[in-house]
Write an enzyme that holds these catalytic residues in place. Structure first.
Site, PDB file in Angstrom:
ATOM      1  N   LYS A 175       1.060  -1.279   0.033  1.00 32.27           N
ATOM      2  CA  LYS A 175      -0.034  -0.075   0.034  1.00 32.27           C
ATOM      3  C   LYS A 175       0.979   1.172   0.069  1.00 32.27           C
ATOM      4  CE  LYS A 175      -1.772   2.831   3.281  1.00 32.27           C
ATOM      5  NZ  LYS A 175      -1.813   4.170   2.478  1.00 32.27           N
ATOM      6  N   GLY A 216       7.378   4.344   8.321  1.00 34.31           N
ATOM      7  CA  GLY A 216       6.239   5.799   8.501  1.00 34.31           C
ATOM      8  C   GLY A 216       6.632   6.230   9.918  1.00 34.31           C
ATOM      9  N   SER A 217       5.345   6.963  10.422  1.00 31.87           N
ATOM     10  CA  SER A 217       5.694   7.551  11.701  1.00 31.87           C
ATOM     11  C   SER A 217       5.596   6.583  12.915  1.00 31.87           C
ATOM     12  CB  SER A 217       4.454   8.479  11.873  1.00 31.87           C
ATOM     13  OG  SER A 217       3.056   8.064  11.938  1.00 31.87           O
ATOM     14  N   THR A 218       6.286   7.000  14.079  1.00 29.90           N
ATOM     15  CA  THR A 218       6.437   6.202  15.145  1.00 29.90           C
ATOM     16  C   THR A 218       4.852   5.826  15.753  1.00 29.90           C
ATOM     17  OG1 THR A 218       8.900   7.032  15.713  1.00 29.90           O
ATOM     18  CG2 THR A 218       7.506   6.148  17.466  1.00 29.90           C
ATOM     19  N   GLU A 219       4.124   6.869  15.596  1.00 28.90           N
ATOM     20  CA  GLU A 219       2.934   6.763  16.207  1.00 28.90           C
ATOM     21  C   GLU A 219       2.131   5.850  15.649  1.00 28.90           C
ATOM     22  OE1 GLU A 219       0.532  10.324  15.375  1.00 28.90           O
ATOM     23  OE2 GLU A 219      -1.258   9.531  16.332  1.00 28.90           O
ATOM     24  N   GLY A 243       3.617   3.082  13.684  1.00 28.63           N
ATOM     25  CA  GLY A 243       4.250   2.068  14.003  1.00 28.63           C
ATOM     26  C   GLY A 243       3.974   1.469  15.322  1.00 28.63           C
ATOM     27  N   GLU A 273      10.186   0.825  10.281  1.00 33.02           N
ATOM     28  CA  GLU A 273      11.279   1.821  10.221  1.00 33.02           C
ATOM     29  C   GLU A 273      10.719   3.257  10.427  1.00 33.02           C
ATOM     30  OE1 GLU A 273      13.224   4.718   9.187  1.00 33.02           O
ATOM     31  OE2 GLU A 273      13.516   3.989   6.951  1.00 33.02           O
ATOM     32  N   CYS A 295      13.556  10.655   7.201  1.00 29.83           N
ATOM     33  CA  CYS A 295      13.395  10.234   8.566  1.00 29.83           C
ATOM     34  C   CYS A 295      14.558  10.258   9.335  1.00 29.83           C
ATOM     35  CB  CYS A 295      13.114   8.530   8.542  1.00 29.83           C
ATOM     36  SG  CYS A 295      13.815   7.673   7.435  1.00 29.83           S
ATOM     37  N   GLU A 349      10.030  15.079  15.875  1.00 31.93           N
ATOM     38  CA  GLU A 349      10.489  15.175  14.330  1.00 31.93           C
ATOM     39  C   GLU A 349       9.549  16.201  13.731  1.00 31.93           C
ATOM     40  OE1 GLU A 349       9.445  11.485  12.536  1.00 31.93           O
ATOM     41  OE2 GLU A 349      11.354  11.750  11.270  1.00 31.93           O
TER      42      GLU A 349
HETATM   43  P1  ADP Z   1       3.184  10.445   7.916  1.00 30.03           P
HETATM   44  O1  ADP Z   1       2.440  11.014   8.879  1.00 30.03           O
HETATM   45  O2  ADP Z   1       4.752  10.570   7.475  1.00 30.03           O
HETATM   46  O3  ADP Z   1       2.275  10.484   6.513  1.00 30.03           O
HETATM   47  P2  ADP Z   1       2.091   7.935   8.463  1.00 30.03           P
HETATM   48  O4  ADP Z   1       2.889   6.746   9.379  1.00 30.03           O
HETATM   49  O5  ADP Z   1       0.864   8.564   8.700  1.00 30.03           O
HETATM   50  O6  ADP Z   1       3.084   8.890   8.091  1.00 30.03           O
HETATM   51  O7  ADP Z   1       2.227   7.349   7.168  1.00 30.03           O
HETATM   52  C1  ADP Z   1       2.981   6.162   6.532  1.00 30.03           C
HETATM   53  C2  ADP Z   1       2.142   5.094   5.832  1.00 30.03           C
HETATM   54  O8  ADP Z   1       1.211   4.561   6.808  1.00 30.03           O
HETATM   55  C3  ADP Z   1       1.173   5.683   4.851  1.00 30.03           C
HETATM   56  O9  ADP Z   1       0.927   4.781   3.791  1.00 30.03           O
HETATM   57  C4  ADP Z   1      -0.095   5.888   5.493  1.00 30.03           C
HETATM   58  O10 ADP Z   1      -1.305   5.714   4.628  1.00 30.03           O
HETATM   59  C5  ADP Z   1      -0.309   4.384   6.327  1.00 30.03           C
HETATM   60  N1  ADP Z   1      -0.917   4.645   7.767  1.00 30.03           N
HETATM   61  C6  ADP Z   1      -1.490   5.551   8.258  1.00 30.03           C
HETATM   62  N2  ADP Z   1      -1.964   5.356   9.273  1.00 30.03           N
HETATM   63  C7  ADP Z   1      -2.159   4.096   9.225  1.00 30.03           C
HETATM   64  C8  ADP Z   1      -2.934   3.101  10.160  1.00 30.03           C
HETATM   65  N3  ADP Z   1      -3.667   3.255  11.113  1.00 30.03           N
HETATM   66  N4  ADP Z   1      -2.762   1.612   9.750  1.00 30.03           N
HETATM   67  C9  ADP Z   1      -1.995   1.441   8.755  1.00 30.03           C
HETATM   68  N5  ADP Z   1      -1.380   2.195   7.924  1.00 30.03           N
HETATM   69  C10 ADP Z   1      -1.516   3.545   8.182  1.00 30.03           C
END
Ligand code: ADP
Ligand code: MG
Length: 496
Positions: A191, A244-247, A249, A266, A300, A399
């Protein structure tokens, strides 16, 4: 002003297609029929529309991946043939390099010259490197003492991989997942980020052209909480690979725990970059500025906390400001552009809010510090440098993921080690010194998955990449990446 006249006719044609999911080698619309907007951050206009996938679309894709995983077309493809497929895909990417670079540039604002000469070639190298690994995934023989046994290990593919990637390096992040997953014999549902799906969708066409068996690679576009969350929750996904983001993750780790799905993460960073008094200052300044402003700071591993030895602090700060002021910020497709707009309205506001918070907490702007309408109608922010930053201020801790750096003085090495390591993150670090002892000492002491000495932002398909602490775990790239996509099986043969 869509900028479409600046891109190849094939890119123009591709952008305006009806973008669907890529499942079992076919283009299929969302079950709901819904679409989502994909924006061009340098114009703030809608570039195109893309299928908005949800649980039912993810389910179809995972089923296709499962079927392909078990199908003889993939199972019985020998390692050499798998390597050939990956190499063929890399060749096709190479033939379409400029197209892929233009797509990333249009979609998320990456300067074209960075995409064309840096990021996309790196993605191609990575695919080739992983093609080589398909024939080299070995086990070992183990001298056991438990009796007369022949004991050996083998590595088997983990199964169906669900990969979720961010928008900052769309094609490269896709390849970091696809390369090792496929070399290991897994199948995958990927995705891409909702902000930047186009290069990955174009890659799907090349995947068809390379003649991968249908279902080995599937792509579902959609929002994180919809398609992303459904992929993480799907009971038939054996492993979730996330950048993606730590939150997010952390939430993925929670969800994956319920069925013990494998995860590699990561995540974010707040990387320290230390300039010692004996550094070659010219190199340190340009390297450190690349370290923060490359890709608009949307990296990152951006070196967003720069620590400078106090003896050279004022001089360094002055040279950094000069560098920031000279940086060519503008339309990403312009070949002279060094920094483009940030990716979205949301990110734009976030970065501007961080700048405002820094001012309110008492930091001083030495360069930039504002939006940049003169660069164009997009989400442009000036390359921004702050001094008078305390370690406990928001900009020194969180960040930002934008072109904003905190530059702080330090007195001695022990002090700077403690300050550098006082962060929940631990992705990367930079060190600038001409002293070999200082270089190795800091490399040993810093909590970071990667330490660059007298360099910043260098990457190679063969060198492992990943974080300490809340920057995640698992190492991508290099042979380490294969561990993320394989299970070790140990076999005992009784010789008595
Ligand atoms: P950023 O804040 O930099 O956009 P995210 O962690 O939100 O980073 O997004 C990174 C990826 O994770 C994107 O492909 C986003 O669609 C996906 N994503 C965001 N929220 C969720 C979630 N709750 N579950 C799975 N994937 C998610
Ligand atoms: Mg976009």
């Amino acid at each position: 002003m869509t900028q479409m006249h600046q891109v190849l006719p094939t890119v123009q044609e591709f952008v305006h297609r009806n973008h669907m999911h890529y499942i079992h080698g076919q283009w299929v619309p969302s079950v709901s029929g819904q679409m989502m907007d994909d924006e061009n951050p340098s114009t703030r206009e809608v570039l195109t529309r893309v299928a908005r996938g949800r649980e039912e679309d993810v389910h179809q894709a995972v089923q296709a991946a499962r079927k392909a995983f078990q199908h003889q077309d993939w199972q019985q493809l020998n390692p050499n043939a798998k390597g050939v497929l990956l190499w063929r895909l890399a060749d096709l990417m190479d033939q379409h390099l400029v197209e892929l670079a233009q797509l990333d540039s249009l979609d998320m604002g990456m300067p074209l010259r960075q995409a064309q000469y840096g990021t996309v070639p790196m993605a191609i190298d990575h695919m080739r490197y992983m093609a080589g690994w398909a024939t080299k995934i070995e086990g070992s023989t183990i001298p056991v003492s438990a009796g007369k046994f022949f004991n050996y290990t083998m590595r088997q593919p983990v199964g169906v991989v669900g990969a979720i990637i961010p928008w900052n390096f769309p094609l490269l992040m896709a390849v970091w997942k696809l390369g090792p997953a496929l070399a290991s014999g897994c199948t995958i549902v990927l995705k891409p980020a909702e902000q930047s799906p186009l290069s990955v969708l174009r890659l799907a066409e090349l995947i068809t052209e390379a003649k991968f068996p249908p279902g080995v690679i599937n792509i579902v576009t959609g929002y994180g909480p919809e398609a992303g969350a459904a992929l993480v929750a799907h009971p038939d996904v054996n492993k979730v690979a996330f950048t993606g983001s730590t939150e997010v993750g952390k939430s993925i780790m929670h969800k994956a725990a319920e069925r013990m799905a494998r995860v590699s993460l990561e995540l974010g960073g707040k990387s320290p970059n230390i300039i010692c008094a004996d550094a070659n200052l010219k190199r340190a300044i340009s390297g450190s500025m690349l370290g923060i402003f490359m890709n608009q700071g949307e990296v990152c591993s951006a070196g967003s906390r720069v620590y400078v030895a106090k003896e050279i602090y004022n001089q360094a700060l002055e040279q950094m400001s000069e560098y920031a002021r000279r940086l060519k910020v503008g339309q990403p497709l312009d070949p002279r552009t060094q920094m483009g707009p940030v990716v979205s309205a949301e990110q734009y506001q976030r970065v501007l809010d961080y700048i405002e918070s820094a001012r309110q907490e008492g930091a001083s702007v030495v360069a930039g510090g504002d939006q940049m309408p003169e660069a164009g109608p997009g989400f442009y922010i000036q390359p921004t440098i702050f001094s008078n930053v305390q370690d406990n201020m928001t900009i020194a801790r969180e960040e930002i993921f934008g072109p904003v750096v905190a530059v702080m003085p330090f007195d001695d090495i022990e002090e700077v080690v403690v300050r550098a390591n006082t962060s929940p993150y631990g992705l990367a670090a930079g060190v600038w010194t001409e002293n070999v002892r200082t270089a190795h000492y800091l490399a040993h002491r810093l909590d970071a998955g990667t330490v660059w000495v007298n360099a910043y932002h260098v990457y190679d398909a063969a060198a492992p990449w990943g974080g300490f602490k809340e920057s995640g775990f698992g190492r991508e790239m290099g042979h380490y990446a294969l561990e993320l996509y394989t299970e070790v099986k140990d076999v005992w043969i009784n010789l008595q």
